[in-house]
Design a protein around this motif. Structure first.
Motif: not given
Length: 399
Positions: A198-220
């Protein structure tokens, strides 16, 4: 400043795939780091430990655990924070005894992994160190929408159903002290309401997580088993794909191109059909039996292609014990990895987690987390499964 000499051992340092004879190193007792390292003639020091010509290797770094879970009872719902914390402390002790000196926890109710990591940073809790992820990101009804507290509230997954909700949830975990963000891109074996592909989170939702995390020195890290969800996570630019059960050849190419790590967690699939018959819900057994052959084949394709594999076990899932991290090294060799690739997975875990400046290998200036084995791990990775191995954390013997 006091120091301790460890001498007379055969060294696998994690950098070079070979055993170096007649090794010694000096540990600074205050910092727990290696101050000097050499071969043959060792310094004459008052504090000296003779390791009796045994094999020394770096402590294992496990990049995928769930310290809140009990792999025997498999209880997930209606847990209190006290139960979660009690279980986590027991599991951390078992991890250390088995030779795991650092973990990345990939989802913990009540953000207990963050709270325990904070105690470690304050010097109030020793043992296996934690890179925390806090509560993972899940769609409503998806893999991660379980574990209700006594008040009926979901205490494990952050339930996010839009980019805005994802952004807020990542910021919440950042505020609390997470160092990694876990996103549930697909269904999974343990969730009753969905299927693995099953595909759950969308590509855009995951990309938002990546954008936020990477801007704050976190990994995903993306839990991603189905091919479409894996593809969404790869395109979104996550740092690691967890499980990668149905990864396509095209996405293997993209993973290589982007430098994304893959954490296979083979043991998590192995234990369910091996030990779960008559003990686990039938849906778990059906899912595991239906995908395990394809899963192992796809990870074999990753191995053959030279994908950067990490050492991760998903410890805490059914019958997947915290003592069994070294079993994953053996399982990697069964799908085509060489002993070198298997042992390198632990080093890759440290690199993925961004702690490789101090952990993962044994070098001057790095933390003296090491194991003492009877047999040669370079010749046979099963040597690391030794039950009574000696485990040293920051130069101090723990077991």
């Amino acid at each position: 400043m006091t120091q301790t000499l460890y001498k007379n051992f055969k060294l696998f340092d994690g950098n070079e795939f070979k055993i170096q004879e007649d090794a010694w190193f000096v540990v600074d007792n205050e910092s727990g780091k290696i101050a000097k390292l050499g071969f043959k003639e060792s310094p004459d020091m008052e504090n000296a430990v003779d390791l009796k010509n045994k094999y020394v290797m770096p402590g294992l770094v496990n990049a995928h655990t769930h310290i809140m879970m009990n792999p025997q009872t498999n209880k997930l719902n209606y847990l209190s924070e006290a139960e979660v914390t009690f279980t986590a402390l027991k599991n951390l002790k078992e991890l250390l005894k088995s030779g795991v000196t650092y973990v990345r926890d990939c989802g913990c109710a009540f953000d207990v992994d963050i709270k325990l990591s904070r105690l470690q940073n304050e010097g109030q809790l020793d043992g296996t160190e934690i890179m925390p992820s806090g509560r993972p990101m899940s769609m409503t009804g998806g893999h991660g929408d379980f574990t209700e507290g006594l008040d009926g509230e979901t205490t494990w997954g952050n339930l996010v159903d839009s980019q805005d909700e994802m952004r807020k949830a990542v910021r919440r975990e950042f505020k609390l002290g997470a160092k990694n963000i876990k996103v549930m891109a697909t269904g999974g074996v343990m969730s009753a309401t969905d299927q693995i592909d099953d595909t759950e989170l969308t590509e855009e939702e995951i990309a938002t997580a990546v954008e936020e995390a990477h801007s704050k020195h976190m990994t995903v890290a993306a839990h991603a088993e189905g091919a479409n969800g894996i593809h969404n996570a790869v395109v979104a630019g996550v740092d690691s794909i967890e499980h990668a059960s149905y990864i396509t050849d095209e996405d293997i190419e993209q993973v290589l191109k982007k430098g994304i790590y893959v954490s296979p967690t083979l043991i998590a699939a192995y234990t369910i059909p091996e030990y779960g018959e008559g003990k686990l819900p039938q849906y778990m057994l059906d899912k595991a039996n239906a995908f395990i052959k394809d899963f192992y084949e796809r990870i074999g394709a990753c191995v053959k292609a030279g994908v950067k594999l990490t050492l991760g076990t998903d410890a805490g899932t059914p019958f997947n014990g915290f003592k069994d991290t070294a079993k994953e090294l053996e399982l990697l060799t069964t799908v085509g990895a060489t002993n070198e690739q298997a042992l390198s997975a632990s080093v890759n875990s440290a690199k993925l987690m961004g702690i490789d400046d101090e952990y993962g290998t044994l070098e001057v200036g790095k933390v003296a987390d090491f194991l003492v084995l009877d047999n040669d791990p370079v010749a046979d990775v099963k040597a690391v499964q030794q039950v009574d191995k000696e485990v040293y954390k920051k130069g101090v013997r723990a077991f």
